[in-house]
Design a protein around this motif. Structure first.
Motif, PDB file in Angstrom:
ATOM      1  N   ILE A  77       0.852  -1.211   0.000  1.00 42.61           N
ATOM      2  CA  ILE A  77       0.000   0.000   0.000  1.00 42.61           C
ATOM      3  C   ILE A  77       0.880   1.252   0.000  1.00 42.61           C
ATOM      4  CG2 ILE A  77      -1.615   1.365   1.413  1.00 42.61           C
ATOM      5  CD1 ILE A  77      -2.864  -1.345   2.277  1.00 42.61           C
ATOM      6  N   GLY A  78       1.972   1.207   0.763  1.00 46.13           N
ATOM      7  CA  GLY A  78       2.897   2.347   0.793  1.00 46.13           C
ATOM      8  C   GLY A  78       3.422   2.661  -0.604  1.00 46.13           C
ATOM      9  N   GLY A  79       3.724   1.604  -1.365  1.00 42.87           N
ATOM     10  CA  GLY A  79       4.198   1.791  -2.740  1.00 42.87           C
ATOM     11  C   GLY A  79       3.126   2.417  -3.623  1.00 42.87           C
ATOM     12  N   PHE A  80       1.879   1.937  -3.478  1.00 41.90           N
ATOM     13  CA  PHE A  80       0.779   2.503  -4.288  1.00 41.90           C
ATOM     14  C   PHE A  80       0.574   3.987  -3.958  1.00 41.90           C
ATOM     15  CE2 PHE A  80      -1.132  -1.998  -3.932  1.00 41.90           C
ATOM     16  CZ  PHE A  80      -0.406  -2.424  -5.038  1.00 41.90           C
ATOM     17  N   LEU A  81       0.627   4.290  -2.654  1.00 38.48           N
ATOM     18  CA  LEU A  81       0.419   5.686  -2.238  1.00 38.48           C
ATOM     19  C   LEU A  81       1.547   6.582  -2.741  1.00 38.48           C
ATOM     20  CD1 LEU A  81      -0.851   5.203   1.423  1.00 38.48           C
ATOM     21  CD2 LEU A  81      -2.166   6.064  -0.510  1.00 38.48           C
ATOM     22  N   GLU A  82       2.776   6.050  -2.715  1.00 36.60           N
ATOM     23  CA  GLU A  82       3.904   6.841  -3.223  1.00 36.60           C
ATOM     24  C   GLU A  82       3.746   7.086  -4.721  1.00 36.60           C
ATOM     25  OE1 GLU A  82       8.529   6.485  -2.361  1.00 36.60           O
ATOM     26  OE2 GLU A  82       7.893   5.113  -3.945  1.00 36.60           O
ATOM     27  N   ASN A  83       3.293   6.058  -5.437  1.00 34.22           N
ATOM     28  CA  ASN A  83       3.066   6.185  -6.881  1.00 34.22           C
ATOM     29  C   ASN A  83       2.071   7.317  -7.157  1.00 34.22           C
ATOM     30  OD1 ASN A  83       2.951   5.696  -9.616  1.00 34.22           O
ATOM     31  ND2 ASN A  83       1.659   3.886  -9.456  1.00 34.22           N
ATOM     32  N   ARG A  84       0.965   7.318  -6.423  1.00 40.45           N
ATOM     33  CA  ARG A  84      -0.061   8.350  -6.623  1.00 40.45           C
ATOM     34  C   ARG A  84       0.448   9.725  -6.174  1.00 40.45           C
ATOM     35  NH1 ARG A  84      -5.655   7.763  -3.511  1.00 40.45           N
ATOM     36  NH2 ARG A  84      -4.382   8.478  -1.780  1.00 40.45           N
ATOM     37  N   GLY A  85       1.048   9.766  -4.984  1.00 37.58           N
ATOM     38  CA  GLY A  85       1.460  11.048  -4.404  1.00 37.58           C
ATOM     39  C   GLY A  85       2.496  11.774  -5.247  1.00 37.58           C
TER      40      GLY A  85
END
Lengths: 359, 165
Positions: A77-85
């Motif tokens: 999830i941290g990776g997905f959020l970093e991708n979006r952010g």
């Protein structure tokens, strides 16, 4: 147009520094808007779905007591959020710094530095400002590879360095303004009479900006503060129901609804304001757009309509979902086309000015 | 010559932008990554404590996540609003002399917008620490000043026959 060509003191496209700021700024605005369109279509919605699915899987692992599996899900999830952010940050930084660059182009006649110093500052700003969103974009992909630091990677380091350079140039522009004003330096009005297309853009931008302020104030006062505890409450329900072996479907429905609610309102507020600024900015450069009055009016109308349609379509996502999201993307694309038309007119103006100067 | 209202807005706008850019630089290096990591850790801990049947520990971790999430949002809002209001001040600064008001009103509106553009994000920033009550008051005052000044500036632009020049 003749009177504008005759006036070399306030024509913001008459110097190298101004041209660098103007064309570099418009390039950044268009690049930022294109990134936003592509991000919205290909990354935003699929990424949100992946985050929801992975968090649901983490909740499903609670009854088995498997903490390692849960940790793995949250790392994903941290990776997905970093991708979006990082995509959102690249989009917003490119557009905001692009706006500032065009404003600096207009302000060059009242910046109290030598012509050579102004060109050096313009180059530093444009190169750093172009690298900044690119570096932010690559943070997710570069990770910590070969990084000398344990918590940020090379892309972040580059973004920080060029961000600092941009901040230094902005400070030096402020000092330049101060020097000019203190010396009582003369300058005519920085923006000549706008004409009908400029007035249309000015009126549209002012109304959008006003609407954006009321929207933001209303959202903050009545929605943001009232709903804030909702996220933690829902998360508490998720973990307690999962631990008791009960269904968490309703809790995840509420969680997704809350995130969509916050995300759509914030995106609407941000886009009303940024499109308002865009209209105001292009109102001020209209006297230098070398197109016929008829075509200037047409493109001004197109930009105003697209700028109003974009945030309206975003807020309509509450009711029409991805169809409204697609319409918002199309509005953004139409706004880009209008900006490119104005850019074409500005480039033509520089050619005519240079020819006039030679003669 | 540029008028006082133009100078007030242009100088304060560029000043706000310089300020928020230096904050952004500091924030990206010393706070943002740490806050995001702590948020992720707190959220994961909430789920892992629940998996270990320690619901009180899970709630505590989720409350911590909520507090960090709020702090992160306010830091981003502070940075973003400073930048946006700086850009707005410069743009209105370029046309402030054309507003359909007398000189004193134009200078008054420019001063109100410049002060409010600083107060509102500063109020948001104060809410991060222990001065939450004061921060809310400052933010509300800034919001009122912004809405009033922008409203009158927009009316002044609409009523202006000159527009610019």
């Amino acid at each position: 147009m003749t009177s504008i060509l005759a006036d070399t003191t306030t024509d913001f496209l008459s110097t190298r520094a101004s041209r660098l700021f103007a064309f570099g700024g418009i390039f950044l605005i268009v690049a930022g808007m294109l990134l936003g369109d592509v991000f919205a279509i290909f990354i935003l919605h699929p990424n949100n779905a992946r985050i929801g699915e992975t968090m649901y899987a983490a909740a499903m692992a609670i009854p088995s007591g498997d903490a390692d599996t849960i940790l793995g899900y949250f790392q994903a999830i941290g990776g997905f959020l970093e991708n979006r952010g990082t995509k959102v940050a690249a989009h917003t930084h490119a557009i905001a710094i692009g706006y500032l660059a065009v404003m600096f182009a207009i302000l060059q006649p009242v910046i109290g530095w030598s012509a050579e110093a102004k060109v050096r500052l313009a180059w530093t700003f444009v190169l750093s400002a172009t690298l900044l969103p690119f570096a932010i974009f690559t943070i997710h992909y570069a990770g910590l590879a070969f990084s000398p630091l344990s918590y940020i990677g090379w892309a972040s380091i580059v973004a920080d360095i060029v961000g600092l350079l941009v901040a230094i140039v902005v400070t030096l522009q402020l000092v330049g303004l101060w020097r000019h004003f203190r010396s009582g330096g003369a300058a005519g009005p920085l923006v000549p009479a706008l004409g009908a297309p400029g007035r249309l853009l000015l009126a549209g931008g002012s109304l959008l900006l006003l609407a954006g302020f009321f929207y933001g104030a209303g959202y903050a006062a009545y929605i943001e503060y009232r709903l804030h505890p909702g996220e933690v409450e829902i998360l508490r329900n998720i973990v307690s129901n999962a631990a008791a072996g009960q269904s968490v479907d309703a809790d995840f429905g509420a969680f997704g609804g809350l995130l969509a609610f916050q995300g759509i309102h914030r995106a609407t507020h941000a886009h009303v304001n940024t499109m308002g600024l865009l209209l105001l900015l292009f109102a001020l450069v209209q006297p230098y757009v070398f197109l016929s009055e008829l075509w200037k009016k047409r493109w001004a109308r197109v930009l105003v309509i697209a700028s109003f349609a974009l945030p309206i379509c975003i807020v309509l996502e509450f009711r029409f979902g991805l169809i409204a999201g697609g319409a918002a993307d199309i509005s953004g694309g139409i706004a880009i086309a209008a900006i490119l038309a104005f850019l074409f007119g500005l480039v033509r103006h520089t050619g005519v000015r240079d020819d006039a100067a030679k003669q | 010559m540029m008028n006082r209202e133009n100078r007030i807005l242009i100088l304060s706008g560029v000043g706000l932008l310089a300020l928020t850019m230096f904050f952004g630089f500091w924030y990206a290096i010393f706070d943002e990554h740490q806050t995001l990591n702590a948020m992720g850790f707190a959220l994961a801990t909430g789920f892992m404590e629940a998996a270990g049947s320690n619901l009180n520990g899970a709630y505590e971790a989720l409350d911590q996540y909520g507090a960090l999430s709020r702090e992160y949002r306010q830091e981003i809002h502070f940075h973003g609003h400073f930048a946006f209001l700086g850009l707005t001040a410069i743009l209105f600064g370029l046309v402030a002399h054309t507003l359909a008001y007398g000189e004193r009103t134009r200078v008054g509106l420019a001063s109100l917008l410049a002060v409010s553009a600083f107060l509102f994000p500063f109020g948001v920033f104060l809410q991060i620490g222990s001065l939450q009550g004061l921060g809310k008051i400052v933010a509300v005052l800034g919001t009122i000043g912004l809405v009033v000044s922008i409203l009158f500036i927009v009316v002044g632009i609409m009523r202006s026959e000159e527009t610019t020049g």
